[in-house]
Design a protein around this motif. Structure first.
Motif, PDB file in Angstrom:
ATOM      1  N   SER A   1       8.156   3.545   8.962  1.00 44.36           N
ATOM      2  CA  SER A   1       9.055   2.652   9.687  1.00 44.36           C
ATOM      3  C   SER A   1       9.162   3.053  11.152  1.00 44.36           C
ATOM      4  CB  SER A   1      10.442   2.654   9.037  1.00 44.36           C
ATOM      5  OG  SER A   1      11.028   3.948   9.105  1.00 44.36           O
ATOM      6  N   ILE A   2       9.097   4.347  11.407  1.00 43.27           N
ATOM      7  CA  ILE A   2       9.189   4.834  12.787  1.00 43.27           C
ATOM      8  C   ILE A   2       7.874   4.614  13.521  1.00 43.27           C
ATOM      9  CG2 ILE A   2       9.553   6.870  14.238  1.00 43.27           C
ATOM     10  CD1 ILE A   2      11.288   7.938  11.879  1.00 43.27           C
ATOM     11  N   LEU A   3       6.767   4.937  12.861  1.00 46.91           N
ATOM     12  CA  LEU A   3       5.459   4.806  13.502  1.00 46.91           C
ATOM     13  C   LEU A   3       5.098   3.350  13.752  1.00 46.91           C
ATOM     14  CD1 LEU A   3       3.438   7.514  11.521  1.00 46.91           C
ATOM     15  CD2 LEU A   3       4.550   7.719  13.747  1.00 46.91           C
ATOM     16  N   LEU A   4       5.402   2.483  12.794  1.00 48.97           N
ATOM     17  CA  LEU A   4       5.093   1.069  12.966  1.00 48.97           C
ATOM     18  C   LEU A   4       5.997   0.425  14.004  1.00 48.97           C
ATOM     19  CD1 LEU A   4       4.486  -0.006   9.252  1.00 48.97           C
ATOM     20  CD2 LEU A   4       2.786   0.438  11.030  1.00 48.97           C
ATOM     21  N   GLY A   5       7.124   1.089  14.278  1.00 52.08           N
ATOM     22  CA  GLY A   5       8.031   0.572  15.300  1.00 52.08           C
ATOM     23  C   GLY A   5       7.598   0.933  16.698  1.00 52.08           C
ATOM     24  N   ASP A   6       6.441   1.575  16.820  1.00 51.48           N
ATOM     25  CA  ASP A   6       5.868   1.916  18.119  1.00 51.48           C
ATOM     26  C   ASP A   6       6.823   2.776  18.948  1.00 51.48           C
ATOM     27  OD1 ASP A   6       3.798   1.884  19.984  1.00 51.48           O
ATOM     28  OD2 ASP A   6       4.662   0.210  21.094  1.00 51.48           O
ATOM     29  N   ALA A   7       7.466   3.736  18.269  1.00 52.23           N
ATOM     30  CA  ALA A   7       8.416   4.600  18.971  1.00 52.23           C
ATOM     31  C   ALA A   7       7.881   6.014  19.163  1.00 52.23           C
ATOM     32  CB  ALA A   7       9.734   4.646  18.195  1.00 52.23           C
ATOM     33  N   MET A   8       6.592   6.231  18.846  1.00 48.89           N
ATOM     34  CA  MET A   8       6.064   7.589  18.874  1.00 48.89           C
ATOM     35  C   MET A   8       6.034   8.142  20.292  1.00 48.89           C
ATOM     36  SD  MET A   8       2.637   9.183  17.148  1.00 48.89           S
ATOM     37  CE  MET A   8       1.461   8.338  18.177  1.00 48.89           C
ATOM     38  N   ASP A   9       6.674   9.275  20.460  1.00 45.45           N
ATOM     39  CA  ASP A   9       6.671   9.959  21.751  1.00 45.45           C
ATOM     40  C   ASP A   9       6.848  11.449  21.501  1.00 45.45           C
ATOM     41  OD1 ASP A   9       6.843  10.842  24.330  1.00 45.45           O
ATOM     42  OD2 ASP A   9       8.864  10.090  24.676  1.00 45.45           O
ATOM     43  N   LEU A  10       5.738  12.177  21.500  1.00 52.95           N
ATOM     44  CA  LEU A  10       5.789  13.622  21.304  1.00 52.95           C
ATOM     45  C   LEU A  10       5.574  14.365  22.612  1.00 52.95           C
ATOM     46  CD1 LEU A  10       3.785  14.050  17.974  1.00 52.95           C
ATOM     47  CD2 LEU A  10       6.248  13.924  18.291  1.00 52.95           C
ATOM     48  N   ARG A  11       5.433  13.639  23.706  1.00 51.25           N
ATOM     49  CA  ARG A  11       5.178  14.300  24.988  1.00 51.25           C
ATOM     50  C   ARG A  11       6.435  14.980  25.511  1.00 51.25           C
ATOM     51  NH1 ARG A  11       2.869   9.151  28.002  1.00 51.25           N
ATOM     52  NH2 ARG A  11       4.615   8.311  26.802  1.00 51.25           N
ATOM     53  N   SER A  12       7.595  14.421  25.219  1.00 49.69           N
ATOM     54  CA  SER A  12       8.852  15.003  25.666  1.00 49.69           C
ATOM     55  C   SER A  12       9.405  15.942  24.603  1.00 49.69           C
ATOM     56  CB  SER A  12       9.875  13.901  25.951  1.00 49.69           C
ATOM     57  OG  SER A  12      11.152  14.460  26.176  1.00 49.69           O
ATOM     58  N   LYS A  13       9.796  17.124  25.019  1.00 50.82           N
ATOM     59  CA  LYS A  13      10.373  18.091  24.087  1.00 50.82           C
ATOM     60  C   LYS A  13      11.768  17.681  23.645  1.00 50.82           C
ATOM     61  CE  LYS A  13       7.701  21.852  26.126  1.00 50.82           C
ATOM     62  NZ  LYS A  13       7.724  23.116  26.882  1.00 50.82           N
ATOM     63  N   ARG A  14      12.332  16.667  24.295  1.00 47.43           N
ATOM     64  CA  ARG A  14      13.654  16.182  23.946  1.00 47.43           C
ATOM     65  C   ARG A  14      13.584  14.764  23.373  1.00 47.43           C
ATOM     66  NH1 ARG A  14      18.194  19.137  23.835  1.00 47.43           N
ATOM     67  NH2 ARG A  14      19.389  17.516  24.904  1.00 47.43           N
ATOM     68  N   SER A  15      12.451  14.387  22.829  1.00 50.11           N
ATOM     69  CA  SER A  15      12.291  13.050  22.274  1.00 50.11           C
ATOM     70  C   SER A  15      12.994  12.959  20.918  1.00 50.11           C
ATOM     71  CB  SER A  15      10.800  12.727  22.098  1.00 50.11           C
ATOM     72  OG  SER A  15      10.642  11.517  21.383  1.00 50.11           O
ATOM     73  N   TRP A  16      13.862  11.960  20.763  1.00 49.06           N
ATOM     74  CA  TRP A  16      14.564  11.755  19.498  1.00 49.06           C
ATOM     75  C   TRP A  16      13.600  11.394  18.373  1.00 49.06           C
ATOM     76  CZ3 TRP A  16      19.435  13.130  18.606  1.00 49.06           C
ATOM     77  CH2 TRP A  16      20.277  13.328  19.697  1.00 49.06           C
ATOM     78  N   PHE A  17      12.442  10.935  18.731  1.00 43.38           N
ATOM     79  CA  PHE A  17      11.425  10.572  17.735  1.00 43.38           C
ATOM     80  C   PHE A  17      11.103  11.746  16.817  1.00 43.38           C
ATOM     81  CE2 PHE A  17       6.895  10.876  16.745  1.00 43.38           C
ATOM     82  CZ  PHE A  17       6.687   9.727  16.013  1.00 43.38           C
ATOM     83  N   ILE A  18      11.160  12.959  17.347  1.00 41.89           N
ATOM     84  CA  ILE A  18      10.776  14.148  16.595  1.00 41.89           C
ATOM     85  C   ILE A  18      11.668  14.339  15.371  1.00 41.89           C
ATOM     86  CG2 ILE A  18      10.613  16.677  16.706  1.00 41.89           C
ATOM     87  CD1 ILE A  18       9.985  16.346  19.717  1.00 41.89           C
ATOM     88  N   ILE A  19      12.949  14.019  15.480  1.00 40.77           N
ATOM     89  CA  ILE A  19      13.900  14.312  14.408  1.00 40.77           C
ATOM     90  C   ILE A  19      13.622  13.490  13.144  1.00 40.77           C
ATOM     91  CG2 ILE A  19      16.339  14.304  13.756  1.00 40.77           C
ATOM     92  CD1 ILE A  19      17.017  14.960  16.649  1.00 40.77           C
ATOM     93  N   PRO A  20      13.584  12.152  13.202  1.00 36.09           N
ATOM     94  CA  PRO A  20      13.328  11.402  11.965  1.00 36.09           C
ATOM     95  C   PRO A  20      11.930  11.617  11.405  1.00 36.09           C
ATOM     96  CG  PRO A  20      13.382   9.927  13.862  1.00 36.09           C
ATOM     97  CD  PRO A  20      13.877  11.248  14.341  1.00 36.09           C
ATOM     98  N   VAL A  21      10.951  11.809  12.271  1.00 32.40           N
ATOM     99  CA  VAL A  21       9.598  12.073  11.772  1.00 32.40           C
ATOM    100  C   VAL A  21       9.553  13.395  11.019  1.00 32.40           C
ATOM    101  CG1 VAL A  21       7.277  12.717  12.512  1.00 32.40           C
ATOM    102  CG2 VAL A  21       8.318  10.643  13.384  1.00 32.40           C
ATOM    103  N   SER A  22      10.221  14.415  11.551  1.00 32.19           N
ATOM    104  CA  SER A  22      10.273  15.710  10.866  1.00 32.19           C
ATOM    105  C   SER A  22      10.993  15.592   9.527  1.00 32.19           C
ATOM    106  CB  SER A  22      10.976  16.741  11.749  1.00 32.19           C
ATOM    107  OG  SER A  22      10.259  16.967  12.940  1.00 32.19           O
ATOM    108  N   ALA A  23      12.052  14.784   9.487  1.00 29.35           N
ATOM    109  CA  ALA A  23      12.760  14.555   8.230  1.00 29.35           C
ATOM    110  C   ALA A  23      11.846  13.883   7.211  1.00 29.35           C
ATOM    111  CB  ALA A  23      14.003  13.707   8.472  1.00 29.35           C
TER     112      ALA A  23
END
Length: 347
Positions: A219-241
């Motif tokens: 759901s996150i990846l298909l939502g085109d929200a992927m951003d791992l370039r920033s160390k403070r990207s909120w994307f990291i939290i749900p993907v890690s979960a």
């Protein structure tokens, strides 16, 4: 050892290698080769961090509160990370000096010490010569915090909670605080939670956990929200979960059905650390050779992509067999023959 977890380590290392072939081709040749698939290879990094949290917690759960186990814990962490990293870093620097790669050496003593120790203690730190080793700084911080928990679980838990709250509530003001307050740390936390759930959940829950994890990630990846370039990207939290649920599912399924050993998967899993450390340098060396031969002008980049990727994987496996495996055997202390120690040796 949970074999499916070990195999997934190898798959994560291969995924990162795919991403770096794509990235280096883009930088050197200006072509986004297999971009639709390759860009997702960078997700191997948070997956590695989740695995690390899971494996260390699973392997050392019985050590929590037992300060006598600290020497063995830190010795094994040291042996697992540093000698191989130092050797490959030296080889990479030498190769760069003779024309294969760009080491970008920082001659300051503070930077040299930081890159040797894999611990940042100055606000103006630089990247290590072996660029992919930036993740090891996060690993070492996690190992240190878990070591505190082994000595005193309450203090470790309080420090961990304070770290999580600081990441969520504080705003970094320089590179050093950005590093300390990075959302990458949440991947280790979710790995820890997955290991705790593994001890309590019924093996039959593997399908539900895996399904929820895949749905969350998709759901996150298909939502085109992927951003791992920033160390403070909120994307990291749900993907890690989501990854933590997938890892939990793998472990629970193996508990229910047993381990099915795949020779290639096991080899890649065992070689994952060496593969991760050397693949980028191997790709860079291959691109330099391609450029000198002018192959990027005569062959489609998609044709060059696959052999470069396969070559990088082979170099990583050979590095494991020739350097890492004998070195680990030579440095490893005689160990107790229990499950925790076997799991730790593979962590």
């Amino acid at each position: 050892m949970i074999q499916s977890i070990q195999t997934s380590r190898g798959m994560a290392a291969v995924a990162v290698a795919v991403y770096h072939v794509y990235l280096i081709f883009l930088q050197k040749f200006g072509t986004p080769t297999f971009e639709v698939v390759s860009q997702y290879g960078q997700l191997g990094v948070p997956y590695f961090f989740v695995l690390s949290g899971f494996i260390i917690t699973h392997a050392h759960w019985k050590d929590l509160g037992n300060a006598k186990s600290i020497p063995t814990y830190f010795y094994r962490r040291f042996v697992r990370v540093y000698p191989v990293y130092w050797i490959f870093s030296i080889v990479f620097v030498i190769a760069a000096l003779v024309g294969f790669g760009d080491a970008e050496l920082d001659p300051r003593w503070s930077s040299i010490v930081e890159n040797i120790a894999l611990i940042h203690f100055t606000p103006d730190f630089t990247s290590p010569p072996l660029k992919v080793a930036w993740t090891l700084f996060y690993e070492i911080r996690f190992y240190l915090l878990f070591g505190i928990a082994i000595i005193n679980p309450r203090i470790g838990a309080v420090l961990g909670a304070c770290w999580v709250l600081a990441c969520l509530l504080l705003k970094p003001f320089n590179a050093f605080t950005t590093e300390l307050l990075s959302f990458w740390s949440f991947a280790f936390l979710f790995g820890i939670l997955a290991a705790l759930a593994y001890k309590r959940f019924s093996p039959k829950a593997w399908l539900v956990c895996g399904g929820l994890g895949l749905i969350l990630c998709a759901s996150i990846l298909l939502g085109d929200a992927m951003d791992l370039r920033s160390k403070r990207s909120w994307f990291i939290i749900p993907v890690s979960a989501g990854f933590a649920l997938v890892v939990l599912s793998q472990a629970l399924r193996e508990k229910q059905t047993g381990s099915k050993t795949n020779r290639i998967g096991k080899l890649l899993g065992d070689a994952s650390y060496s593969l991760y450390l050397v693949h980028s340098a191997a790709i860079s060396a291959a691109v330099i050779i391609i450029s000198r031969l002018g192959l990027q002008n005569t062959l489609p980049h998609a044709v060059l992509f696959i052999p470069v990727l396969i070559g990088a994987i082979i170099v990583g496996v050979l590095a494991h067999l020739v350097v890492e495996k004998p070195l680990m055997k030579a440095l490893r202390r005689p160990k107790r023959h229990d499950a925790a120690e076997v799991a730790t040796a593979k962590a």
